[in-house]
Enzyme design. Structure first.
Site, mmCIF file in Angstrom:
data_model
loop_
_atom_site.group_PDB
_atom_site.id
_atom_site.type_symbol
_atom_site.label_atom_id
_atom_site.label_comp_id
_atom_site.label_asym_id
_atom_site.label_seq_id
_atom_site.Cartn_x
_atom_site.Cartn_y
_atom_site.Cartn_z
ATOM 1 N N SER A 14 0.900 -1.391 -0.357
ATOM 2 C CA SER A 14 -0.160 -0.060 -0.468
ATOM 3 C C SER A 14 0.966 1.217 -0.598
ATOM 4 C CB SER A 14 -0.605 -0.010 1.550
ATOM 5 O OG SER A 14 -1.731 -0.956 1.242
ATOM 6 N N CYS A 22 -8.056 -1.698 7.378
ATOM 7 C CA CYS A 22 -6.744 -2.583 6.522
ATOM 8 C C CYS A 22 -6.234 -3.468 7.469
ATOM 9 C CB CYS A 22 -6.369 -1.215 6.053
ATOM 10 S SG CYS A 22 -4.269 -1.751 4.592
#
Length: 599
Positions: A355, A551
């Site tokens: 990410s 997340c």
């Protein structure tokens, strides 16, 4: 997050991690059949027994059918009309309950012996990757047919040529970018070491939004490649070019050359950049290895591991221990597979997704990401400490420029050329801030799951500077780590966001810190903190059209957060659990409940 550490023990892997956000999801993959379908079919027996015994006479008819089938097997071949019935009976395992009992005991051993049966403990002490115990060691085995050969491999001396990972077949453009900064975010005594890496993308066309993910193209461990070459007795031919073609007499239907194996590249290159040599072998590969094993006991053990009867041992000693091909070759020294077999069965070395942990508004021309250096003990043949395929490699690459402080750049440390890595964009990015900046945002990201949210906050900070009269919704962050003083990632940056009002609520939990003096025990996990603020969370999601982003780890954290949200919605909205589940599903459909999680 796409793995702000993406548990790169894909050497973590392979189980190729089930990555909900952007990792490809291979439906009906062979591992799906082995790990989900087969155990489900096995469990069907008890349900069928219960169902049929509830109707008078049906259980007896099943037994009579089995007797008839067994008798027909001893005499003439089955009549065509009985073949289908026989296959179904065998598939559903409607006979031989002793075999089911033995597998159940084996599965209990895998599950940690929850049944409490003493026999499980005695078996678990002596069985291993290379050795089984009764009843498996004495059982008749249902061994699958050997997978058909389909590749003809030719090794040819070739002139020296420069080989780049960019030559690996890829549908995405590949960018080779320098590392401009590398920082250790955790203290040396932290359980996990977390690094931040900054890439200079200013001279490329690479672009991203906060929350996006990208791929890092990584090689296999050089030492493992050399060990594999040595084990295959191909060390002296590692620079030979590999040429492939389909065998003319192959029985494999639709045989095609593997697209991830470029023609004419060296054997060293193929094993380094193209094949996932640490992938957990599927049963088809184990079955293929059987035919190239000369020792009787080793051959029998490989047969057990690829058989239906040995499913529990396969799960326990191969899958759960993440045993790779090299582990198997070391454990079974008489196994001498040809190179062809590896090229046919080993999967493509996948790039590892990470990410973005930055905003291009805050850091123009730069791209940041973070990861844990994955370390795990392998117990296959002997206890060995291993690092993740990608994270171990990245740690070595950035070592020369690694700094202990975010304020120190690589340029200040010396004039050595910056190391470079290859990256590519991902096409399935969806984890973005809401288009309506006035919508409230709830972010849940323990550990390296915080990565995309750092990008969110940097982006929001710049937007607020550019639009001082704009209306921006509240931003909540639920972050968690083990210790406040060891692995509280981005602590100073988060405090600054909070002080400036960019981050309106910062809720942090520390799972391993003990209370000091007479203070209350600290909240341990992010879901506990969410529960403490259930009224506010419910109001934001149900009445103010807020968005929630999760997340991190799928197996534990994300599931616990989901369960907590259902509990909160049920209580605050005054509805039953089923209705709360429907409301949460609606949030997902409206793209207001987004998950970037991995397992």
């Amino acid at each position: 997050m796409t793995r702000a550490m993406r548990m790169t023990a894909w050497g973590k892997s392979s189980v190729l991690p089930l990555h909900i956000s952007s990792q490809p999801l291979f439906l009906l993959h062979e591992s799906f059949l082995e790990l989900v379908v087969e155990p489900w079919v096995d469990g069907l027996w008890a349900a069928l027994t219960k169902h049929f015994t509830s109707s008078r006479g049906k259980a007896e008819r099943i037994g009579a059918l089995r007797v008839a089938l067994d008798a027909s097997q001893r005499m003439d071949p089955l009549k065509p009309e009985l073949l289908h019935i026989e296959s179904q009976v065998e598939l559903l395992r409607l006979g031989d309950p002793r075999r089911r009992d033995s597998e159940a005991r084996g599965q209990n051993a895998v599950d940690g012996g929850r049944s409490g049966a003493p026999v499980v403990e005695s078996e678990s002490k002596s069985s291993s990757l290379t050795r089984s115990e009764p009843p498996l060691s004495q059982a008749a085995l249902s061994i699958p047919a050997a997978p058909p050969e389909y590749l003809h491999v030719r090794l040819q001396e070739c002139p020296g040529q420069e080989e780049s990972q960019a030559s690996v077949t890829s549908v995405d453009p590949i960018f080779q970018v320098p590392i401009s900064k590398a920082v250790q975010l955790t203290t040396n005594d932290a359980v996990k070491t977390t690094l931040l890496v900054e890439l200079d993308i200013s001279k490329t066309d690479f672009s991203y939004q906060p929350g996006d993910a990208f791929n890092v193209i990584c090689p296999n461990s050089d030492s493992e490649v050399q060990n594999l070459l040595q084990r295959l007795q191909l060390t002296d031919r590692r620079e030979h070019c590999v040429h492939l073609k389909i065998k003319e007499d192959t029985k494999k239907k639709g045989a095609a050359l593997p697209p991830h194996l470029p023609d004419g590249r060296s054997l060293q290159f193929i094993l380094t950049w193209c094949l996932e040599i640490r992938a957990v072998p599927k049963k088809a590969l184990l079955r293929a290895l059987v035919d190239h094993t000369s020792d009787g006991q080793e051959k029998r053990r490989l047969q057990e591991l690829c058989s239906r009867e040995g499913a529990a041992d396969y799960n326990r000693f191969v899958r759960d221990e993440r045993a790779g091909l090299l582990d198997l070759l070391l454990a079974f020294p008489s196994c001498r597979p040809p190179l062809r077999l590896l090229l046919e069965h080993l999967p493509k070395l996948q790039p590892r997704p990470y990410s973005c942990a930055s905003s291009n508004l805050s850091h123009p021309g730069k791209l940041r990401f973070i990861f844990n250096i994955v370390e795990f003990l392998s117990h296959t043949t002997k206890e060995v400490l291993r690092k993740g395929v990608c994270t171990g490699w990245l740690a070595a690459v950035v070592a020369p420029v690694l700094r202990p402080d975010m304020r120190v750049s690589r340029a200040e440390g010396g004039k050595a050329p910056a190391p470079e890595i290859s990256i590519s964009p991902r096409t399935t990015n969806f984890f973005h801030l809401p288009s309506d900046s006035s919508a409230p945002v709830i972010m849940v990201g323990p550990g390296t799951g915080i990565a995309p949210f750092i990008g969110f906050l940097q982006h929001r900070e710049k937007l607020q500077e550019q639009h001082p009269d704009g209306h921006f919704g509240a931003m909540w962050l639920f972050f968690g780590c083990r210790h406040k003083d060891r692995d509280y990632l981005f602590r100073e940056e988060l405090r600054r966001f909070h002080q400036r009002g960019v981050l309106t609520h910062l809720k942090v939990s520390f799972s391993r810190d003990a209370p000091v003096g007479e203070e209350e025990a600290p909240v341990k996990y992010v879901q506990d903190n969410i529960r403490l603020h259930s009224e506010q969370v419910a109001r934001l999601l149900l009445h103010e059209r807020g968005c929630i982003y999760v997340c991190g780890d799928a197996k534990n954290m994300a599931k616990d957060v989901s369960d907590t949200l259902v509990e909160i919605i049920s209580k605050q909205a005054g509805v039953e659990k089923l209705e709360a589940l429907k409301m949460l599903a609606t949030l997902k459909e409206e793209k207001r409940y987004l998950q970037d999680i991995w397992s």
